[in-house]
Scaffold this active site. Sequence first.
Site, PDB file in Angstrom:
ATOM      1  N   ASP A 212       4.690  22.376 100.793  1.00 52.57           N
ATOM      2  CA  ASP A 212       3.600  22.923  99.974  1.00 52.57           C
ATOM      3  C   ASP A 212       2.280  22.425 100.547  1.00 52.57           C
ATOM      4  O   ASP A 212       2.185  22.149 101.745  1.00 52.57           O
ATOM      5  CB  ASP A 212       3.784  22.527  98.513  1.00 52.57           C
ATOM      6  CG  ASP A 212       3.206  23.566  97.546  1.00 52.57           C
ATOM      7  OD1 ASP A 212       1.970  23.680  97.502  1.00 52.57           O
ATOM      8  OD2 ASP A 212       3.977  24.243  96.846  1.00 52.57           O
ATOM      9  N   HIS A 235       1.318  24.361 103.315  1.00 54.88           N
ATOM     10  CA  HIS A 235       0.450  25.429 102.827  1.00 54.88           C
ATOM     11  C   HIS A 235      -1.012  25.183 103.142  1.00 54.88           C
ATOM     12  O   HIS A 235      -1.866  25.940 102.707  1.00 54.88           O
ATOM     13  CB  HIS A 235       0.628  25.595 101.315  1.00 54.88           C
ATOM     14  CG  HIS A 235       1.955  26.158 100.935  1.00 54.88           C
ATOM     15  ND1 HIS A 235       2.314  26.411  99.620  1.00 54.88           N
ATOM     16  CD2 HIS A 235       3.035  26.510 101.685  1.00 54.88           C
ATOM     17  CE1 HIS A 235       3.555  26.897  99.585  1.00 54.88           C
ATOM     18  NE2 HIS A 235       4.003  26.953 100.823  1.00 54.88           N
TER      19      HIS A 235
END
Length: 335
Positions: A212, A235
């Site tokens: 993430d 991310h």
Amino acid sequence: MKVAPLTNWADHRDRSLQSNHVFSVLRYGAYGDGRHDDTKALSKAWAAACSSLNPSTVLIPKGKKCLTKHVTFFGPCKSSIKLMIEGTLVAPPKRSYWIEDTIRHWILFRSVRGLTVTGGGTIDGNGKFWWQNSCKVNTKLALTFYSCTNLKVNNLEVLNSQQIHISMERCSDVRMSRLSIRAPSTSPNTDGIHIAHSKDVKVMDCAIKTGDDCMSIEDGTENLHVKNIVCGPGHGISIGSLGDRNSQAQVANITIDGVRLHDTANGARIKTWQGGRGYAKNIVFKNMIMDNVRNPIIIDQNYCDSATPCNKQVKEHDDHDGFIHLFMYIDFIFC
């Protein structure tokens, strides 16, 4: 860009023993074999060090692996305190080891002033069985610092968190450096460093590879300086999400300087929920190098990450409604 390697602190142990009171978990009954539960021993060592009038150290010795369930290290302590992790702290491998009241946090530091967490060792969240049953609503945090002041976290390896690896909430005067944070790219919601309601924070010389955000910077963050970070996979670096459930959020004075991103979904990202109010201002991204980044720059004022669909945003926010004030100086290098 190079990140400084982790240092072996064993060479400095003698000096530490001479200058501080050292409370080894082995003295309090820890097995250190990675199989027996060492939670009580860890708690007892912390309580003894925290009550000392002298600067003190809780030691997880090199070569020892301490299995611990949820543990809260309460402050304030009577003097400055150091958690020296030369060995490994490892989370339980089964859900049955966890109880519902404490399931959100694994290791929690609360209201501690003058805390240093260091040692060159490893914090292993053992998150594989959580990833298979991931639930974003019930976020789990491996290492949480809540309402801590004059905090240093450095020279550690943090692996395979249940979800967020390191969370900083309502903290001030924080220095984080020389951290290696790793989880598989497929692991859900495993943010590297999460910062909220905190001020005067510096993050330097870290390598973050997760499933993430490498860093998520949320409501209440003020005066954050990030320098020399390697990010990817993951991310990217996100400010937000801000303003969920029609709330008000404020983020200000953020500098991201000297970041290399590779194989990430995003580079520099700001995301705000529709209906939210507040601001994200004085945001600086500079000296960023990106390699195989899908969205190098993304500002999303219609963010939605909900189990139920969000309403489609059809009206532009005016100056009194929504995150209209996005002031951003951008200096990117692409390669």
